[in-house]
Design an enzyme around this catalytic site. Structure first.
Site, short mmCIF file in Angstrom:
data_model
loop_
_atom_site.label_atom_id
_atom_site.label_comp_id
_atom_site.label_asym_id
_atom_site.label_seq_id
_atom_site.Cartn_x
_atom_site.Cartn_y
_atom_site.Cartn_z
N ASP A 185 -1.93 8.97 7.66
CA ASP A 185 -2.84 8.22 8.53
C ASP A 185 -1.96 7.47 9.52
O ASP A 185 -0.77 7.76 9.63
CB ASP A 185 -3.82 7.34 7.72
N SER A 245 0.80 -1.23 0.00
CA SER A 245 0.00 0.00 0.00
C SER A 245 0.84 1.28 0.00
O SER A 245 0.35 2.32 -0.41
CB SER A 245 -0.95 0.00 1.21
N HIS A 292 0.62 5.32 7.01
CA HIS A 292 1.28 5.77 5.77
C HIS A 292 1.83 7.19 5.89
O HIS A 292 1.14 8.07 6.40
CB HIS A 292 0.26 5.72 4.63
#
Ligand SMILES: *[C@@H]1O[C@H](CO)[C@@H](O)[C@H](O)[C@H]1NC(C)=O
Ligand SMILES: *[C@@H]1O[C@H](CO)[C@@H](O)[C@H](O)[C@H]1NC(C)=O
Length: 279
Positions: free
Chosen positions: A254, A37, A257
């Site tokens: 967040d 991700s 990340h």
């Protein structure tokens, strides 16, 4: 460690057959990025997964404020690296209709379900000879970041520690030693291939340890929601309470990340380390 390992494993960039123009300037004709991700440019939009980021506030500082499926408020470190190397568009997701065999920039993904670093390392390096036979000659592999410094790790595992979770950082460093020796081995097996391991542990660790040095004010929690647990549309979404108004001074977007601002610092470091790869 389940969720963290799932969303934060490795990023690999393959620089295909780098060449040199008549002025002696090194060009990078194509970049294909493989990873989780942290480098996903939106493959998650096309697969059945709960890990989505095609909702606001993801993408609120991206081109057209678009939530593309990047797990960030803006650009990823790989987007910034590609821009610096002269690419003028953003990589499409490998699974999107815009992707074709002709894309010089492409963001692929592998399912990073492997919570076991041995398995992860083996999976990656088994894939390499096949890619090499298609012309990829220069491969940059990023190390693991200081996973124990991610706000979610501090929230979930850090109850006895005030700083980063040292046990998790030690695991990441041990993994990084293995990836370095695996890369050295691979270089010996395939002499036509150049493999460089990019260290992202130190640049991110330094940023968290001394955020003010680089103009950041918050390194312990992310911007989205309370910043302690929120990640993906499950918790970081338009209804999350407390999302900061400006992520420029936040190291994390967040709870897992990095923000675009931190990605800029990481990209600067990748580019310096990448000179070894394209020279
Ligand atoms: C990781 O995977 C390897 C290879 O499959 C296995 O031998 C090892 O026991 C696993 N380690 C853990 C901690 O699960
Ligand atoms: C965020 O703050 C920075 C300065 O710290 C400023 O340059 C930028 O324009 C702000 N962004 C937004 C969206 O307000």
């Amino acid at each position: 460690m389940g969720i963290l390992a799932l969303v934060y494993v490795l990023a690999i960039a393959i620089f295909c057959s780098s060449n040199v123009n008549s002025q002696g300037v090194t060009l990078v004709p194509a970049i294909i990025t493989f990873g989780d991700s942290v480098v996903d440019v939106g493959n998650n939009d096309y697969i059945p997964t709960i890990f989505k980021s095609n909702y606001p506030p993801y993408g609120r500082d991206f081109k057209n404020k678009e939530a593309t499926g990047r797990f960030c408020n803006g650009k990823l470190a790989t987007d910034i690296t590609a821009e610096t190397l002269g690419f003028t568009s953003f990589a499409p997701a490998y699974l999107s209709p815009q992707a074709s065999g002709k894309n010089l920039l492409l963001g692929a993904n592998f399912a990073s379900a492997a919570c076991n670093s041995t398995v992860t390392t083996v999976t990656i390096f088994q894939g390499v000879p096949r890619e090499a036979s298609k012309g990829a000659r220069r491969i940059g592999v990023t190390s693991l970041p200081p996973l124990g410094c991610l706000p979610a790790a501090r929230t979930i595992f850090g109850f006895h520690e005030s700083g980063c979770v040292s046990r998790i950082n030690t695991d990441a460093q041990q993994f990084n030693k293995k990836i370095n020796s695996a890369a050295t081995q691979l270089g010996k097996q395939l002499p036509g291939l150049k493999v460089v391991v990019f260290d992202v542990f130190k640049p991110l660790y330094d940023l968290v340890a001394d955020p003010k040095k680089n103009g950041f004010t918050e390194a312990t929690k992310g911007c989205c929601g309370t910043g302690k647990v929120e990640t993906t549309s499950l918790l970081c979404n338009p209804k999350s309470y407390g999302t900061c108004s400006n992520a420029t001074q936040y190291v994390f977007w967040d709870s897992v990340h990095p923000s675009q601002a931190a990605n800029q610092i990481l990209a600067d470091s990748l580019i310096i380390q990448g000179i070894a790869l394209i020279s």
